[in-house]
Design a protein around this motif. Structure first.
Motif, short mmCIF file in Angstrom:
data_model
loop_
_atom_site.label_atom_id
_atom_site.label_comp_id
_atom_site.label_asym_id
_atom_site.label_seq_id
_atom_site.Cartn_x
_atom_site.Cartn_y
_atom_site.Cartn_z
N SER A 255 0.82 -1.20 0.00
CA SER A 255 0.00 0.00 0.00
C SER A 255 0.85 1.25 0.00
O SER A 255 0.64 2.17 -0.78
N LEU A 256 1.84 1.28 0.89
CA LEU A 256 2.67 2.46 0.99
C LEU A 256 3.57 2.61 -0.22
O LEU A 256 3.89 3.72 -0.63
N SER A 257 3.98 1.46 -0.81
CA SER A 257 4.78 1.55 -2.02
C SER A 257 3.97 2.20 -3.13
O SER A 257 4.51 2.92 -3.96
N GLY A 258 2.66 1.98 -3.12
CA GLY A 258 1.80 2.56 -4.13
C GLY A 258 1.83 4.07 -4.09
O GLY A 258 1.62 4.75 -5.09
N MET A 259 2.15 4.63 -2.93
CA MET A 259 2.21 6.08 -2.83
C MET A 259 3.32 6.64 -3.71
O MET A 259 3.27 7.77 -4.15
N LEU A 260 4.35 5.80 -3.90
CA LEU A 260 5.50 6.29 -4.66
C LEU A 260 5.40 5.97 -6.13
O LEU A 260 6.17 6.49 -6.92
N SER A 261 4.47 5.10 -6.51
CA SER A 261 4.49 4.64 -7.90
C SER A 261 3.17 4.77 -8.63
O SER A 261 3.09 4.47 -9.81
N PHE A 262 2.09 5.18 -7.92
CA PHE A 262 0.80 5.32 -8.57
C PHE A 262 0.30 6.74 -8.45
O PHE A 262 0.63 7.46 -7.51
N ASN A 263 -0.54 7.10 -9.39
CA ASN A 263 -1.15 8.43 -9.33
C ASN A 263 -2.30 8.43 -8.35
O ASN A 263 -3.06 7.47 -8.26
N ALA A 264 -2.46 9.50 -7.62
CA ALA A 264 -3.55 9.61 -6.66
C ALA A 264 -4.86 9.83 -7.39
O ALA A 264 -4.91 10.47 -8.42
N ASN A 265 -5.95 9.28 -6.80
CA ASN A 265 -7.29 9.47 -7.34
C ASN A 265 -8.07 10.35 -6.38
O ASN A 265 -7.82 10.39 -5.19
N ALA A 266 -9.02 11.03 -6.92
CA ALA A 266 -9.88 11.86 -6.08
C ALA A 266 -10.72 10.98 -5.18
O ALA A 266 -10.91 9.81 -5.44
N GLN A 267 -11.23 11.61 -4.12
CA GLN A 267 -12.13 10.87 -3.23
C GLN A 267 -13.31 10.36 -4.04
O GLN A 267 -14.04 11.11 -4.65
N GLY A 268 -13.46 9.04 -4.09
CA GLY A 268 -14.46 8.46 -4.98
C GLY A 268 -15.38 7.50 -4.27
O GLY A 268 -15.65 7.62 -3.10
N SER A 269 -15.85 6.55 -5.03
CA SER A 269 -16.82 5.59 -4.52
C SER A 269 -16.10 4.46 -3.80
O SER A 269 -14.92 4.52 -3.52
N ASP A 270 -16.86 3.39 -3.56
CA ASP A 270 -16.36 2.19 -2.89
C ASP A 270 -15.89 2.46 -1.47
O ASP A 270 -14.77 2.11 -1.10
N PRO A 271 -16.72 3.08 -0.65
CA PRO A 271 -16.33 3.28 0.75
C PRO A 271 -16.47 1.97 1.53
O PRO A 271 -17.13 1.03 1.09
N SER A 272 -15.88 1.91 2.69
CA SER A 272 -16.01 0.73 3.54
C SER A 272 -17.42 0.65 4.11
O SER A 272 -18.03 1.68 4.42
N PRO A 273 -17.97 -0.56 4.23
CA PRO A 273 -19.32 -0.69 4.83
C PRO A 273 -19.30 -0.48 6.35
O PRO A 273 -20.35 -0.38 6.97
N LEU A 423 -5.96 17.45 3.18
CA LEU A 423 -5.53 16.65 2.02
C LEU A 423 -6.00 15.20 2.22
O LEU A 423 -5.85 14.63 3.30
N ILE A 424 -6.54 14.65 1.17
CA ILE A 424 -6.92 13.25 1.14
C ILE A 424 -6.40 12.63 -0.14
O ILE A 424 -6.73 13.08 -1.24
N GLU A 425 -5.54 11.66 0.02
CA GLU A 425 -4.96 10.99 -1.15
C GLU A 425 -5.39 9.53 -1.11
O GLU A 425 -5.18 8.83 -0.11
N ARG A 426 -6.05 9.09 -2.17
CA ARG A 426 -6.44 7.69 -2.26
C ARG A 426 -5.62 7.02 -3.36
O ARG A 426 -5.59 7.47 -4.48
N ILE A 427 -4.95 5.95 -3.00
CA ILE A 427 -4.05 5.27 -3.92
C ILE A 427 -4.59 3.87 -4.21
O ILE A 427 -4.80 3.08 -3.28
N LYS A 428 -4.85 3.57 -5.45
CA LYS A 428 -5.29 2.22 -5.84
C LYS A 428 -4.10 1.28 -5.77
O LYS A 428 -2.99 1.65 -6.13
N VAL A 429 -4.37 0.08 -5.37
CA VAL A 429 -3.30 -0.92 -5.23
C VAL A 429 -3.52 -2.04 -6.23
O VAL A 429 -4.63 -2.50 -6.40
#
Length: 429
Positions: A255-273, A423-429
């Motif tokens: 997950s944390l590696s994704g911070m360095l290698s993926f583009n951040a997405n805006a706050q979107g769907s798929d929240p936790s139930p 700031l809210i950064e969501r990173i897809k893994v």
């Protein structure tokens, strides 16, 4: 081999007694009633030996013979209660406990009568061995019960209860019969030895002496067997915990590696139930980490002494707030601390520290005082943005325990240069 032979004999006996068992079921006897009858019969055994001690002389073996016959008859009920439960479909956990407890009472009462008889007729050495046999018998049963209570099967050994009952019963009857035909005072001497090496009573006391030895050997062997089983169990648990921690570390690392290698997405769907709590009233809280599938939360807290001075060796305390378990505060386990959520620190001087998760040492975080409020915070650069960390969240949806399906990592905090900006950064893994 020993177990197979024992099981074969047991099945053979069951075939013989099953018609009798079915008769007991028809007349309405329950397993607990049968067990109680067995206890009463063993009380009768003790009474026979006590009467023999009080009313017979040293050479009268008849009471021993009759006591042995009743021992075997009472022992039959030890087999009947379990078979009544099985054939009558009346098995219960309390019934198993009741049977076990009354079996112990039965055996102790039987040995009480035997020891009383031997002491009364001045067989002091034999009474000592009878008491040692009682100790061994109890430890054979206790070792098995305690091991099974810890989740390890422990049934081995030569002197289990059926063997003990048969040994005492058969040799007591043999002693009584021998006393009738050769006399209770029959003795055998060897040339050059001033005392007799055998007497009629030895038919009964020698097997008890052997039992004293074998029961305690059986108890020790069961202890060794339980030790192996428990060590294997603990090894598997440690292996499972290590693997779980490594997977948790891998999830966090990925997950944390994704911070360095993926583009951040805006706050979107798929929240936790799950609705996660916000930790409150935790002094010197720096940031916290939450993840599916429960609300238990990792807290990272500034470690200061009573004067408010930061501990340079361990500037950050990491612990659980187990909101899923009544909000209990709990330390990390050794595995969690070493492989997943623990934090490694490095003193940079002037009250500044470098922090790294044990599961991912490539991402540096920095603990220092903010120019805005002069308080300690943790900062990290996420997607070229210097952020004051407040929350890390791992969204997990499905997968398995070992290989969870991590959907994304969400980092929340404030802009280090402009603290009023969230700031809210969501990173897809």
């Amino acid at each position: 081999m020993e177990t197979k032979l024992r099981d074969s004999l047991q099945q053979g006996i069951y075939k013989v007694i099953n018609p009798f068992v079915k008769g007991l079921i028809k007349i309405g006897l329950t397993p607990n009633m049968v067990t109680t009858i067995g206890l009463i019969l063993n009380i009768g055994v003790a009474i026979i030996f006590v009467l023999g001690a009080e009313k017979s002389n040293r050479g009268d073996m008849s009471y021993i013979g009759w006591g042995g016959a009743l021992v075997l008859f009472a022992g039959l009920f030890d087999m009947l209660d379990g078979q009544v439960a099985r054939l009558g479909n009346m098995s219960s956990k309390f019934g198993a406990l009741y049977d076990s407890v009354l079996d112990r009472y039965s055996e102790m009462i039987m040995f009480l009568g035997i020891c009383y008889y031997l002491v009364a007729h001045h067989y002091f050495l034999s009474s000592l061995f009878a008491f040692i046999a009682l100790i061994g018998s109890m430890m054979v049963s206790y070792t098995r019960a305690r091991a099974e209570g810890l989740g390890v099967e422990c049934k081995g050994g030569l002197m289990q209860r059926p063997e003990r009952v048969v040994t005492i019963g058969v040799f007591a009857i043999a002693c009584g019969i021998a006393g009738h035909f050769i006399g209770g005072n029959y003795k055998v001497y060897l040339p050059g030895i001033s005392f007799h090496v055998f007497e009629t009573m030895s038919i009964f006391t020698l097997p008890i002496t052997i039992m004293a030895l074998l029961t305690n050997i059986t108890a020790v062997k069961r202890l060794q067997e339980a030790k192996k089983g428990l060590e294997a169990q603990e090894f598997n648990e440690r292996k499972g915990n290590n693997r779980a921690a490594l997977i948790a570390g891998l999830v966090l690392m990925t997950s944390l590696s994704g911070m360095l290698s993926f583009n951040a997405n805006a706050q979107g769907s798929d929240p936790s139930p799950i609705t996660f709590p916000t930790p409150k009233e935790i002094s010197n809280q720096l940031f916290y980490l939450q993840r599916d599938p429960n609300t238990n939360t990792i807290i990272c807290q500034l470690n200061v002494d009573k004067r408010g001075v930061v501990n340079k060796d361990q500037p950050v305390n990491v612990f659980w707030m187990r909101y899923g378990d009544n909000g209990e505060k709990k330390d990390l386990s050794y595995i969690q601390r070493k492989f997943a959520y623990g934090i490694i620190s490095k003193d940079l001087g002037n009250g500044n520290f470098e922090l790294r998760f044990t599961s991912h040492k490539k991402l540096p975080m920095y603990l220092n005082k903010s120019g805005a409020d002069k308080k300690y915070h943790v900062f990290a650069t996420i997607n070229n943005k210097k952020m004051q960390l407040e929350r890390i969240f791992l969204r997990i949806e499905g997968g398995t325990f070992w290989f969870p399906n991590v959907k994304y990592v969400e980092i929340r905090g404030v802009d280090a240069e402009e603290p009023s900006k969230v700031l809210i950064e969501r990173i897809k893994v």
